[in-house]
Design a protein around this motif. Sequence first.
Motif, PDB file in Angstrom:
ATOM      1  N   UNK A 183      78.511  60.859 -49.689  1.00 35.89           N
ATOM      2  CA  UNK A 183      77.274  61.108 -49.076  1.00 35.89           C
ATOM      3  C   UNK A 183      76.305  61.929 -49.723  1.00 35.89           C
ATOM      4  N   UNK A 184      74.952  61.574 -50.332  1.00 31.46           N
ATOM      5  CA  UNK A 184      74.416  62.724 -50.982  1.00 31.46           C
ATOM      6  C   UNK A 184      73.048  62.696 -50.064  1.00 31.46           C
ATOM      7  N   UNK A 185      72.691  64.177 -49.985  1.00 33.30           N
ATOM      8  CA  UNK A 185      71.654  64.470 -49.177  1.00 33.30           C
ATOM      9  C   UNK A 185      70.988  65.251 -49.888  1.00 33.30           C
ATOM     10  N   UNK A 186      69.345  65.104 -50.056  1.00 32.63           N
ATOM     11  CA  UNK A 186      68.621  65.776 -51.055  1.00 32.63           C
ATOM     12  C   UNK A 186      67.569  66.354 -50.142  1.00 32.63           C
ATOM     13  N   UNK A 187      67.404  67.693 -49.913  1.00 31.86           N
ATOM     14  CA  UNK A 187      66.309  68.335 -48.735  1.00 31.86           C
ATOM     15  C   UNK A 187      65.056  68.570 -50.039  1.00 31.86           C
ATOM     16  N   UNK A 188      63.900  68.357 -49.415  1.00 30.96           N
ATOM     17  CA  UNK A 188      62.540  68.648 -50.200  1.00 30.96           C
ATOM     18  C   UNK A 188      62.738  68.015 -51.823  1.00 30.96           C
ATOM     19  N   UNK A 189      62.813  66.970 -51.768  1.00 34.49           N
ATOM     20  CA  UNK A 189      62.331  66.307 -53.084  1.00 34.49           C
ATOM     21  C   UNK A 189      61.162  66.222 -53.385  1.00 34.49           C
ATOM     22  N   UNK A 190      60.977  66.309 -54.538  1.00 31.30           N
ATOM     23  CA  UNK A 190      59.199  66.192 -55.076  1.00 31.30           C
ATOM     24  C   UNK A 190      58.591  65.078 -54.676  1.00 31.30           C
ATOM     25  N   UNK A 191      57.841  65.156 -53.768  1.00 35.21           N
ATOM     26  CA  UNK A 191      57.071  63.970 -52.963  1.00 35.21           C
ATOM     27  C   UNK A 191      56.240  63.182 -54.145  1.00 35.21           C
ATOM     28  N   UNK A 192      55.921  63.897 -55.248  1.00 35.58           N
ATOM     29  CA  UNK A 192      54.985  63.268 -56.419  1.00 35.58           C
ATOM     30  C   UNK A 192      55.454  62.338 -57.063  1.00 35.58           C
ATOM     31  N   UNK A 193      56.991  62.327 -57.009  1.00 35.52           N
ATOM     32  CA  UNK A 193      58.031  61.681 -57.794  1.00 35.52           C
ATOM     33  C   UNK A 193      58.753  60.520 -56.890  1.00 35.52           C
ATOM     34  N   UNK A 194      58.535  60.784 -55.741  1.00 34.79           N
ATOM     35  CA  UNK A 194      59.299  60.047 -54.681  1.00 34.79           C
ATOM     36  C   UNK A 194      60.299  60.833 -53.629  1.00 34.79           C
TER      37      UNK A 194
END
Length: 159
Positions: A39-50
């Motif tokens: 399971x991979x969870x990424x919090x606060x990804x860069x919205x500009x890149x996706x």
Amino acid sequence: MAGKTGTAQVDYHKGSDEMYYASSFAGFFPADNPKYSCVVVIHKPNVATGYYGGDVAGPVFKRIAQKIFTDVPSTNEIIRINQVVEKQQNQYNKYNKMHQNNTIVPNVKGMAGMDAIAILENFGLKVKMFGNPSGKVKKQSINPGAKIITNQIIILEFS
């Protein structure tokens, strides 16, 4: 590999200034007979890149799975080791024929890029590349059949 993506808005009730995304991918592999799950969870990804799970967490899962597959030794049992596979034999014969006369440039169009590079360098040519060598050779700058000049530069374009 198989899995499910997820995208969630976190703290959306606090207003748009404090809201952020969490992107996830839960998966398993190999898909037909699973041995691993992740399971991979990424919090606060860069919205500009996706920020969708498939765009952000999916590629991370893929890299993890590939790393495990390449690092974990295989315990497969070889059955019928002496059996001749026609496709392999044909490819071997083609490769062997190509190396019998290594004074002329071989035709590497359609060949896997890394294989073509190895063959041409073994023939004494210097290879320059355009594109990704993990693809197939689309064009070669020296025509097949031309006489090889040691350290001559040949340019390969990959698809």
